[in-house]
Design an enzyme around this catalytic site. Structure first.
Site, mmCIF file in Angstrom:
data_model
loop_
_atom_site.group_PDB
_atom_site.id
_atom_site.type_symbol
_atom_site.label_atom_id
_atom_site.label_comp_id
_atom_site.label_asym_id
_atom_site.label_seq_id
_atom_site.Cartn_x
_atom_site.Cartn_y
_atom_site.Cartn_z
ATOM 1 N N ASP A 3 6.961 3.870 3.381
ATOM 2 C CA ASP A 3 7.085 4.892 4.427
ATOM 3 C C ASP A 3 8.551 4.927 4.877
ATOM 4 O O ASP A 3 9.390 5.537 4.212
ATOM 5 C CB ASP A 3 6.102 4.534 5.552
ATOM 6 N N ASP A 30 0.822 -1.211 0.000
ATOM 7 C CA ASP A 30 0.000 0.000 0.000
ATOM 8 C C ASP A 30 0.854 1.259 0.000
ATOM 9 O O ASP A 30 0.607 2.188 -0.757
ATOM 10 C CB ASP A 30 -0.975 -0.010 1.203
ATOM 11 N N PHE A 47 -0.089 10.848 8.078
ATOM 12 C CA PHE A 47 -0.603 9.489 8.256
ATOM 13 C C PHE A 47 -1.964 9.396 7.567
ATOM 14 O O PHE A 47 -2.892 10.122 7.914
ATOM 15 C CB PHE A 47 -0.723 9.134 9.739
ATOM 16 N N ARG A 81 -10.200 0.922 6.405
ATOM 17 C CA ARG A 81 -9.680 0.292 5.180
ATOM 18 C C ARG A 81 -10.692 0.343 4.047
ATOM 19 O O ARG A 81 -10.346 0.273 2.883
ATOM 20 C CB ARG A 81 -9.307 -1.168 5.453
ATOM 21 N N ASP A 90 -5.092 1.551 7.096
ATOM 22 C CA ASP A 90 -5.879 1.622 8.329
ATOM 23 C C ASP A 90 -5.263 2.543 9.362
ATOM 24 O O ASP A 90 -4.074 2.878 9.298
ATOM 25 C CB ASP A 90 -5.957 0.232 8.971
ATOM 26 N N LYS A 112 5.779 7.983 0.665
ATOM 27 C CA LYS A 112 6.102 9.140 1.514
ATOM 28 C C LYS A 112 7.620 9.253 1.531
ATOM 29 O O LYS A 112 8.278 8.747 2.444
ATOM 30 C CB LYS A 112 5.580 8.916 2.941
HETATM 31 P P1 IMP Z 1 7.388 1.056 6.243
HETATM 32 O O1 IMP Z 1 7.549 2.106 7.312
HETATM 33 O O2 IMP Z 1 7.856 1.553 4.884
HETATM 34 O O3 IMP Z 1 8.063 -0.224 6.650
HETATM 35 O O4 IMP Z 1 5.835 0.789 6.104
HETATM 36 C C1 IMP Z 1 5.227 -0.221 6.864
HETATM 37 C C2 IMP Z 1 3.756 -0.284 6.740
HETATM 38 O O5 IMP Z 1 3.245 0.713 7.603
HETATM 39 C C3 IMP Z 1 3.088 -0.010 5.410
HETATM 40 O O6 IMP Z 1 3.013 -1.136 4.585
HETATM 41 C C4 IMP Z 1 1.701 0.372 5.894
HETATM 42 O O7 IMP Z 1 0.925 -0.791 6.093
HETATM 43 C C5 IMP Z 1 1.976 1.068 7.199
HETATM 44 N N1 IMP Z 1 1.924 2.541 7.031
HETATM 45 C C6 IMP Z 1 2.928 3.399 6.811
HETATM 46 N N2 IMP Z 1 2.472 4.664 6.676
HETATM 47 C C7 IMP Z 1 1.120 4.564 6.816
HETATM 48 C C8 IMP Z 1 0.052 5.536 6.754
HETATM 49 O O8 IMP Z 1 0.219 6.744 6.520
HETATM 50 N N3 IMP Z 1 -1.196 5.036 6.947
HETATM 51 C C9 IMP Z 1 -1.466 3.724 7.177
HETATM 52 N N4 IMP Z 1 -0.503 2.790 7.216
HETATM 53 C C10 IMP Z 1 0.776 3.217 7.045
HETATM 54 MG MG MG Z 2 1.429 -2.668 5.020
#
Ligand code: IMP
Ligand code: MG
Length: 187
Positions: free
Chosen positions: A110, A107, A159, A172, A166, A138
């Site tokens: 981050d 999705d 966020f 969702r 979610d 992001k």
């Molecule tokens: P990462 O920080 O790139 O490892 O992202 C991990 C997971 O955090 C993503 O796959 C999302 O499921 C969740 N996530 C990160 N940012 C958001 C946000 O803004 N809203 C909802 N879920 C998020």
């Molecule tokens: Mg995820």
């Protein structure tokens, strides 16, 4: 039938960042790109659930090459908007990725930690190629160097919820991507 006004939780949004129509158009564009890039390859799509569920479902229906689908579950968010631990793969893929052209679908990119870990795992299992496709990016939040091969939308450091994403497992089902009013993040 969904209500013509959409889910009542739409009222919890402070503002919408990406509309349903924009999501639909962009996914069609990603489909064209992927159909071109994977024209002569048998692909294996691996969706990182739950977040990628709705994006993957819509994206898959734009893909015309033969493909197989698997899912894996990673977890890092246990406390609202904060990642409280390093990503853990809590449910593994069922299909064998050896020699496969794997497209990881998530999705949102981050901190980059989840996709970096999952891509590393799939490579270590002997995939022929590993690319990643995310609906949202992001860029300003990265903690590890990682870029996706296919990105739907670059978004600011907020966020977001909706379209699979979610907050504490809610929202969702919203058809758009948006930012909650501050009082709803408070719990
Ligand atoms: P990462 O920080 O790139 O490892 O992202 C991990 C997971 O955090 C993503 O796959 C999302 O499921 C969740 N996530 C990160 N940012 C958001 C946000 O803004 N809203 C909802 N879920 C998020
Ligand atoms: Mg995820």
């Amino acid at each position: 039938m969904p209500s013509p006004k959409g889910p009542p939780e739409l009222k919890h949004l402070d503002h919408v960042l990406v509309t349903p129509a924009a999501i639909k158009r962009r996914i069609a564009g990603l489909g064209v790109q992927l159909n071109h890039d994977y024209a002569s390859k048998d692909m294996m799509v691996v969706a990182i659930v739950n977040g990628a569920l709705i994006f993957a479902a819509d994206l898959l229906r734009q893909l015309s090459s033969p493909l197989r689908l698997d899912c894996l579950r990673a977890s890092s968010y246990h406390d609202g908007t904060k990642a409280t631990h390093e990503p853990r793969i809590v449910d593994q893929m069922k299909l064998d990725v050896r020699g496969q052209h794997v497209l990881l679908v998530d999705d949102i990119l981050d901190t980059g930690k989840t996709l970096a870990a999952v891509a590393g795992l799939v490579r270590s299992k002997g995939a022929a190629s590993v690319r990643t496709c995310v609906l949202l990016d992001k860029k300003g939040r990265r903690q590890v160097p990682f870029e996706a091969d296919y990105v739907g939308f670059d978004i600011p450091n907020e966020f977001v919820v909706g379209y699979g994403l979610d907050f504490n497992e809610r929202y969702r089902n919203l058809p758009c991507i948006g930012v909650l009013k501050p009082k709803y993040y408070a719990g």
